[in-house]
Design an enzyme around this catalytic site. Structure first.
Site, PDB file in Angstrom:
ATOM      1  N   ASP A 130       0.977  -1.637   0.103  1.00 38.24           N
ATOM      2  CA  ASP A 130       0.033  -0.196   0.017  1.00 38.24           C
ATOM      3  C   ASP A 130       0.826   1.227   0.080  1.00 38.24           C
ATOM      4  O   ASP A 130       1.960   1.142   0.395  1.00 38.24           O
ATOM      5  CB  ASP A 130      -0.696   0.186   1.337  1.00 38.24           C
ATOM      6  CG  ASP A 130      -2.579  -0.724   0.968  1.00 38.24           C
ATOM      7  OD1 ASP A 130      -2.595  -1.470   0.158  1.00 38.24           O
ATOM      8  OD2 ASP A 130      -2.695  -1.083   2.263  1.00 38.24           O
ATOM      9  N   ARG A 178      -2.306  -1.451  -8.266  1.00 36.07           N
ATOM     10  CA  ARG A 178      -3.760  -1.231  -7.895  1.00 36.07           C
ATOM     11  C   ARG A 178      -3.670   0.714  -8.030  1.00 36.07           C
ATOM     12  O   ARG A 178      -2.495   0.938  -7.714  1.00 36.07           O
ATOM     13  CB  ARG A 178      -3.950  -1.212  -6.527  1.00 36.07           C
ATOM     14  CG  ARG A 178      -5.631  -1.006  -5.869  1.00 36.07           C
ATOM     15  CD  ARG A 178      -5.296  -0.796  -4.451  1.00 36.07           C
ATOM     16  NE  ARG A 178      -5.522  -2.096  -3.924  1.00 36.07           N
ATOM     17  CZ  ARG A 178      -4.592  -2.607  -2.477  1.00 36.07           C
ATOM     18  NH1 ARG A 178      -4.463  -1.314  -1.821  1.00 36.07           N
ATOM     19  NH2 ARG A 178      -4.344  -4.369  -2.012  1.00 36.07           N
TER      20      ARG A 178
END
Length: 322
Positions: A130, A178
């Site tokens: 992330d 992502r």
């Protein structure tokens, strides 16, 4: 922008974070967090898998400044990897480098991450890094570059509000990525501030990676962006095997199920643990409409009480029927 700054401010409020950890699951936090422990989380993942939905699992926590806490987080993530492998669920890991010690010592963080990535690699489990605020962006990419010398089971996130996002997506197009709008408060020197500009850039990034990249995870609750992607992939003959849609656990449940039923790859971002408050506030900062989605799901028809943790003030608001 005012609402975004409001929720970002709340995400950094230590008192509210402490109260959230103490009372959150009694007041409805379980609608957005898949349990407080590994066992509860795995059961939530199994349920999603039954509907054809894969999962990426986030052991909640970030901005850790003590080695003991970072080591504990590493061990917990390894426990999750073992649980994924042992249970056979369709899931992988999402993690934040600051939870593993990036703010303590770079080499210490790298060792923690190598242990995690190595264990996951032995089970063929993917690890997604992330991305956090701008100050941690380049150090996080440096970690990925270092680990990529030995492992291939890693990918990361590109945040569309950064000016450098186009450069980064070109550099990392060989990775599973992502793509998101971005949920931290960033200065105008490094990031777009206008929602329309961010949306336009996100669509540019999505189209680029769909055509040129390895695998694209499109993380959004915005039906306009989802519809755009559907049309673009059809017009450009991009197979469904090359991308997936992603949404957060507890948000737009019906749309998640519908997309999976339509034959699209779908992945739910599944957070678990007690340290959920900052995560949730940033989801509201990213898209304040999410507050309405959650309010509907924690509404108690019998008592007409709505859980107020969603707006960060941690109150119970009484509604009076007109």
């Amino acid at each position: 922008m005012i609402l975004k700054n409001f929720f970002i401010g709340l995400s950094q409020n230590q008192f509210l974070n402490t109260m959230a950890q103490k009372y959150g699951f009694k007041l409805g936090a379980k609608s957005v967090v898949a349990g407080t422990n590994v066992e509860e989380m795995i059961e939530s993942v199994k349920e999603l898998n039954m509907h054809g939905i894969s999962c990426t699992i986030d052991n909640l926590g970030e901005f850790v400044y003590e080695r003991e806490e970072a080591t504990k987080a590493k061990e917990q993530i390894i426990n999750v990897i073992e649980a994924i492998n042992g249970s056979g669920v369709d899931a992988h890991i999402s993690l934040k480098p600051t939870q593993l010690g990036l703010d303590i010592d770079y080499d210490f963080c790298l060792r923690n991450l190598e242990e995690i990535v190595g264990r996951a690699h032995s089970y063929n489990i993917f690890i997604n890094f992330d991305m956090e605020d701008y100050g941690h962006l380049q150090p996080s990419l440096d970690l990925i570059d270092e680990l990529s010398k030995k492992y291939e089971n890693i990918g990361t996130v590109i945040q569309a509000y950064f000016f450098r996002a186009e450069q980064d997506i070109q550099r990392y197009r060989g990775y599973r990525l992502r793509l998101v709008k971005g949920a931290y408060k960033e200065p105008e020197e490094v990031a777009y501030q206008d929602k329309k500009e961010i949306d336009r850039n996100l669509l540019r990034l999505i189209e680029y990676h769909l055509v040129n990249g390895k695998f694209t995870s499109i993380a959004t609750h915005d039906h306009n962006i989802i519809n755009h992607v559907k049309k673009f992939t059809i017009e450009n003959n991009i197979p469904k095997e090359k991308f997936e849609f992603q949404m957060l656990y507890g948000f737009r449940k019906e749309m998640q199920l519908d997309l999976a039923k339509e034959g699209y790859n779908f992945c739910t971002y599944v957070p678990f643990g007690t340290d959920w408050y900052g995560y949730f506030m940033r989801r509201l900062a990213e898209r304040p409409q999410n507050l309405n989605l959650i309010a509907k799901q924690v509404f108690n028809r019998k008592t007409n009480t709505i859980i107020g943790f969603g707006v960060g003030t941690f109150f119970l608001g009484r509604l009076t029927k007109k």
